[in-house]
Design a protein around this motif. Structure first.
Motif, PDB file in Angstrom:
ATOM      1  N   LEU A  96       0.379  -0.845  -0.209  1.00 44.82           N
ATOM      2  CA  LEU A  96       0.002   0.132  -0.093  1.00 44.82           C
ATOM      3  C   LEU A  96       0.608   0.648   0.064  1.00 44.82           C
ATOM      4  O   LEU A  96       0.583   1.979  -0.884  1.00 44.82           O
ATOM      5  N   HIS A  97       1.832   1.254   0.723  1.00 45.37           N
ATOM      6  CA  HIS A  97       2.954   2.142   1.154  1.00 45.37           C
ATOM      7  C   HIS A  97       3.270   3.207  -0.857  1.00 45.37           C
ATOM      8  O   HIS A  97       3.894   3.614  -0.433  1.00 45.37           O
ATOM      9  N   HIS A  98       4.184   1.262  -1.274  1.00 42.51           N
ATOM     10  CA  HIS A  98       4.737   1.644  -2.404  1.00 42.51           C
ATOM     11  C   HIS A  98       3.597   2.046  -3.220  1.00 42.51           C
ATOM     12  O   HIS A  98       4.060   2.859  -4.306  1.00 42.51           O
ATOM     13  N   VAL A  99       2.666   1.628  -3.521  1.00 45.63           N
ATOM     14  CA  VAL A  99       1.619   1.782  -4.937  1.00 45.63           C
ATOM     15  C   VAL A  99       0.917   3.473  -3.915  1.00 45.63           C
ATOM     16  O   VAL A  99       1.303   4.248  -5.876  1.00 45.63           O
ATOM     17  N   LEU A 100       0.646   4.146  -3.512  1.00 41.15           N
ATOM     18  CA  LEU A 100       0.208   5.354  -2.997  1.00 41.15           C
ATOM     19  C   LEU A 100       1.453   6.129  -3.214  1.00 41.15           C
ATOM     20  O   LEU A 100       1.131   7.351  -3.660  1.00 41.15           O
ATOM     21  N   ILE A 101       3.083   5.935  -3.392  1.00 42.65           N
ATOM     22  CA  ILE A 101       4.521   6.514  -3.497  1.00 42.65           C
ATOM     23  C   ILE A 101       4.661   6.552  -5.029  1.00 42.65           C
ATOM     24  O   ILE A 101       4.392   7.908  -5.459  1.00 42.65           O
ATOM     25  N   ILE A 102       4.125   5.337  -5.645  1.00 38.94           N
ATOM     26  CA  ILE A 102       4.100   5.265  -6.925  1.00 38.94           C
ATOM     27  C   ILE A 102       3.031   6.285  -8.005  1.00 38.94           C
ATOM     28  O   ILE A 102       3.734   6.530  -8.938  1.00 38.94           O
ATOM     29  N   ILE A 103       1.713   5.929  -7.879  1.00 41.10           N
ATOM     30  CA  ILE A 103       0.862   6.822  -7.954  1.00 41.10           C
ATOM     31  C   ILE A 103       1.815   8.500  -8.009  1.00 41.10           C
ATOM     32  O   ILE A 103       1.039   8.766  -9.314  1.00 41.10           O
ATOM     33  N   ALA A 104       1.628   8.844  -7.145  1.00 36.26           N
ATOM     34  CA  ALA A 104       2.864  10.127  -6.920  1.00 36.26           C
ATOM     35  C   ALA A 104       3.827  10.386  -7.696  1.00 36.26           C
ATOM     36  O   ALA A 104       3.186  11.980  -8.161  1.00 36.26           O
ATOM     37  N   ILE A 105       4.451   9.667  -7.945  1.00 32.99           N
ATOM     38  CA  ILE A 105       5.906   9.802  -8.569  1.00 32.99           C
ATOM     39  C   ILE A 105       5.351   9.869  -9.734  1.00 32.99           C
ATOM     40  O   ILE A 105       5.618  10.751 -10.829  1.00 32.99           O
ATOM     41  N   LYS A 106       4.599   8.962 -10.462  1.00 31.91           N
ATOM     42  CA  LYS A 106       3.945   9.223 -11.601  1.00 31.91           C
ATOM     43  C   LYS A 106       3.074  10.373 -12.083  1.00 31.91           C
ATOM     44  O   LYS A 106       2.756  10.972 -13.156  1.00 31.91           O
ATOM     45  N   LEU A 107       2.367  10.250 -11.581  1.00 26.59           N
ATOM     46  CA  LEU A 107       1.259  12.185 -11.743  1.00 26.59           C
ATOM     47  C   LEU A 107       1.796  13.432 -11.802  1.00 26.59           C
ATOM     48  O   LEU A 107       2.032  13.700 -12.064  1.00 26.59           O
ATOM     49  N   THR A 108       3.495  13.336 -10.794  1.00 20.43           N
ATOM     50  CA  THR A 108       4.213  14.099 -10.833  1.00 20.43           C
ATOM     51  C   THR A 108       5.249  14.561 -12.668  1.00 20.43           C
ATOM     52  O   THR A 108       5.484  15.292 -12.904  1.00 20.43           O
ATOM     53  N   ASP A 109       5.665  12.695 -12.632  1.00 25.96           N
ATOM     54  CA  ASP A 109       6.700  13.023 -13.863  1.00 25.96           C
ATOM     55  C   ASP A 109       6.155  11.387 -14.567  1.00 25.96           C
ATOM     56  O   ASP A 109       6.551  10.268 -14.240  1.00 25.96           O
ATOM     57  N   PRO A 110       4.972  11.860 -15.161  1.00 21.92           N
ATOM     58  CA  PRO A 110       4.517  10.892 -16.367  1.00 21.92           C
ATOM     59  C   PRO A 110       5.718   9.759 -16.692  1.00 21.92           C
ATOM     60  O   PRO A 110       5.408   8.628 -17.084  1.00 21.92           O
ATOM     61  N   THR A 111       7.254  10.727 -17.302  1.00 18.14           N
ATOM     62  CA  THR A 111       7.769   9.998 -18.379  1.00 18.14           C
ATOM     63  C   THR A 111       8.499   8.876 -17.178  1.00 18.14           C
ATOM     64  O   THR A 111       9.566   7.856 -17.928  1.00 18.14           O
ATOM     65  N   ALA A 112       8.265   9.282 -15.757  1.00 15.16           N
ATOM     66  CA  ALA A 112       9.308   8.509 -14.754  1.00 15.16           C
ATOM     67  C   ALA A 112       8.844   6.629 -14.960  1.00 15.16           C
ATOM     68  O   ALA A 112       8.156   6.714 -15.025  1.00 15.16           O
ATOM     69  N   LYS A 113      10.361   6.347 -15.079  1.00 17.42           N
ATOM     70  CA  LYS A 113      10.419   4.427 -15.221  1.00 17.42           C
ATOM     71  C   LYS A 113      10.028   3.915 -14.195  1.00 17.42           C
ATOM     72  O   LYS A 113      11.677   4.099 -13.497  1.00 17.42           O
ATOM     73  N   VAL A 114       9.340   3.390 -13.477  1.00 17.44           N
ATOM     74  CA  VAL A 114       9.561   3.111 -11.796  1.00 17.44           C
ATOM     75  C   VAL A 114       9.757   2.231 -12.118  1.00 17.44           C
ATOM     76  O   VAL A 114      10.109   1.694 -11.433  1.00 17.44           O
ATOM     77  N   ALA A 115       9.020   0.987 -12.537  1.00 22.49           N
ATOM     78  CA  ALA A 115       9.747  -0.419 -12.637  1.00 22.49           C
ATOM     79  C   ALA A 115      11.212  -0.085 -12.934  1.00 22.49           C
ATOM     80  O   ALA A 115      11.554  -0.975 -12.063  1.00 22.49           O
ATOM     81  N   ALA A 116      11.765   0.554 -13.756  1.00 26.39           N
ATOM     82  CA  ALA A 116      13.347   0.739 -13.748  1.00 26.39           C
ATOM     83  C   ALA A 116      13.461   1.118 -12.000  1.00 26.39           C
ATOM     84  O   ALA A 116      14.677   0.195 -11.463  1.00 26.39           O
TER      85      ALA A 116
END
Ligand code: GH3
Ligand code: MG
Ligand code: MG
Length: 426
Positions: free
Chosen positions: A181-201
């Motif tokens: 849950l903690h990770h998903v909440l943060i990953i959504i924030a990263i993606k919303l801030t920068d849609p090009t962020a390569k979260v998987a990498a």
């Protein structure tokens, strides 16, 4: 902190209209506000429903104290690497979530993250508040879930025999839930801030997964130990300290190899790696080439636009070098506005073609200046090339020849690529 600094901080908080949060785009603004708000509401509800016991407060203080010591005893390092930070805070939050009512798990991230951010990197206030809210919410949910398990399976205290096993299983399940849950909440924030962020990498590399595994595992072990007797938490502090330091090793090592301004290899690392590549090329009789790249009239860029713009231009050229080369080419910053590239498996003719492609790419670049809208910096580079041949066997031979070739390119009008034979001292 000086009184005036505290007053300044307080007045910045009171002036709600000046919060940087208001400047965020709509969806991100709503999303960033959600976890802290939800955590605040949940804390309010939980406070009214919690039966407060001195023993619980003491247990909370002990675990929190151990967590704060482990944060304070880790050396201050600048914020390293992108993505999510593995700071092992949940190792302390999990036992709090399991052994105490949910309100404590939601409160624990406040001092822990406050101290972490004080020691490392403060960042924007809304991001810090979001981080606290996300962790509080995630481990609050984990705590509520754990307390919902039947006593025969889990319950308030770790039993013996099969109960110890099922209790630990329930702890592990709740840790995975909180972590996810903690990770998903943060990953959504990263993606919303920068849609090009390569979260998987960022999240699925070896270092990150190792750190996640260690953090999850240590959290579960700590909970079992503290479940037996809360005072045993003290014995966990050195282990967590070691884990925090171990996790810093890889990013610090990577950082020590880099030139911080451009992200290319620094000159000493480049030289060491180039020497071994050249030795290998000599041994296997493979072609290899060195290219020295120097920005033309770079002093004029600094003189006209200032050093900060000069730095942006340096980074742009470094980015172009990285972007134009193959994955096995070795690019470094040699010093100042000079770059160096080693091209394995490449003879002089191919190296000339590669270098010329890079030169024309840089010539065509328009580097925008942020605070002067519409103004762009344009640059050219001169490139000197030297290939390994029968006589030259050392890096120094190749560098000397590439330097002479670069000098020739400069003397002949700049924005040129020139190759020169390396003369070895054999
Ligand atoms: P040439 O075409 O002969 O190479 O001319 P040049 O102006 O590029 O060369 P020169 O050696 O005269 O000047 C290099 C300039 O690079 C001077 C120095 O201030 C600048 N420089 C070196 N390192 C940095 C840096 O990290 N940031 C910035 N902004 N400038 C740098
Ligand atoms: Mg120059
Ligand atoms: Mg120079």
């Amino acid at each position: 902190m000086e009184a005036s600094a505290i007053t300044r901080r307080l007045s910045a908080i009171i002036h709600i209209r000046n919060w940087a949060w208001w400047q965020l785009p709509g969806l991100l603004k709503a999303y960033i506000g959600l976890p802290p708000l939800a955590a605040l509401v949940a804390i309010g509800v939980a406070v009214s429903q919690t039966a407060w016991h001195v023993a619980d407060v003491l247990k909370f203080a002990l675990l929190l104290g151990c967590g704060l010591v482990s944060v304070a005893a880790t050396p201050r390092v600048a914020h390293i690497a992108g993505g999510m930070v593995r700071d092992f805070l949940t190792v302390w939050v999990l036992p709090i979530a399991i052994l105490l009512p949910p309100v404590y798990a939601m409160l624990a991230p406040v001092p822990l993250l406050w101290l972490t951010q004080r020691m490392v990197h403060r960042g924007v206030v809304y991001r810090r508040v979001f981080t606290v809210g996300a962790m509080g919410l995630a481990y609050g949910v984990a705590s509520v879930t754990f307390h919902a398990f039947p006593r025969s399976f889990a319950g308030g205290a770790i039993g013996t025999g099969t109960h110890a096993l099922s209790w630990t299983m329930a702890v592990a399940a709740c840790e995975l839930m909180g972590w996810l849950l903690h990770h998903v909440l943060i990953i959504i924030a990263i993606k919303l801030t920068d849609p090009t962020a390569k979260v998987a990498a960022l999240e699925l590399n070896r270092e990150a997964l190792q750190a996640d595994f260690a953090q999850i595992d240590l959290g579960i072990v700590m909970t079992v130990v503290v479940g037996a007797n809360p005072v045993l938490a003290i014995f966990g502090v050195p282990t967590v300290l070691l884990a925090r330091r171990f996790m810093m090793h890889a990013p610090l090592l990577a950082k020590s190899r880099m030139d911080s301004k451009t992200g290319l290899l620094n000159s000493s690392t480049w030289e060491t790696e180039a020497e071994s590549e050249i030795a290998r090329a000599v041994r296997t009789r493979s072609p290899i080439t060195v290219a020295l790249i120097d920005i033309d009239h770079f002093k004029a860029v600094n003189d006209n636009y200032g050093h900060l713009v000069g730095d942006i231009a340096l980074r742009a050229v470094a980015g172009a070098i990285k972007g134009q080369l193959r994955s096995y080419d070795l690019a470094g910053r040699f010093g100042g506005e000079e770059f160096v590239v080693l091209l394995p498996q490449t003879g002089e003719a191919d190296a000339l073609a590669i270098a010329d492609r890079l030169r024309t790419h840089i010539e065509a670049m328009a580097i925008p200046i942020e605070d002067q809208k519409g103004t762009c910096v344009r640059l050219t580079v001169s490139v000197g090339i030297a290939a390994l041949d029968g006589t030259a066997r050392e890096l120094t031979d190749l560098l000397a020849a590439a330097d002479s070739a670069l000098y020739y390119a400069k003397e002949n009008g700049r924005n040129k690529t020139h190759a020169m034979a390396a003369v070895g001292l054999r």
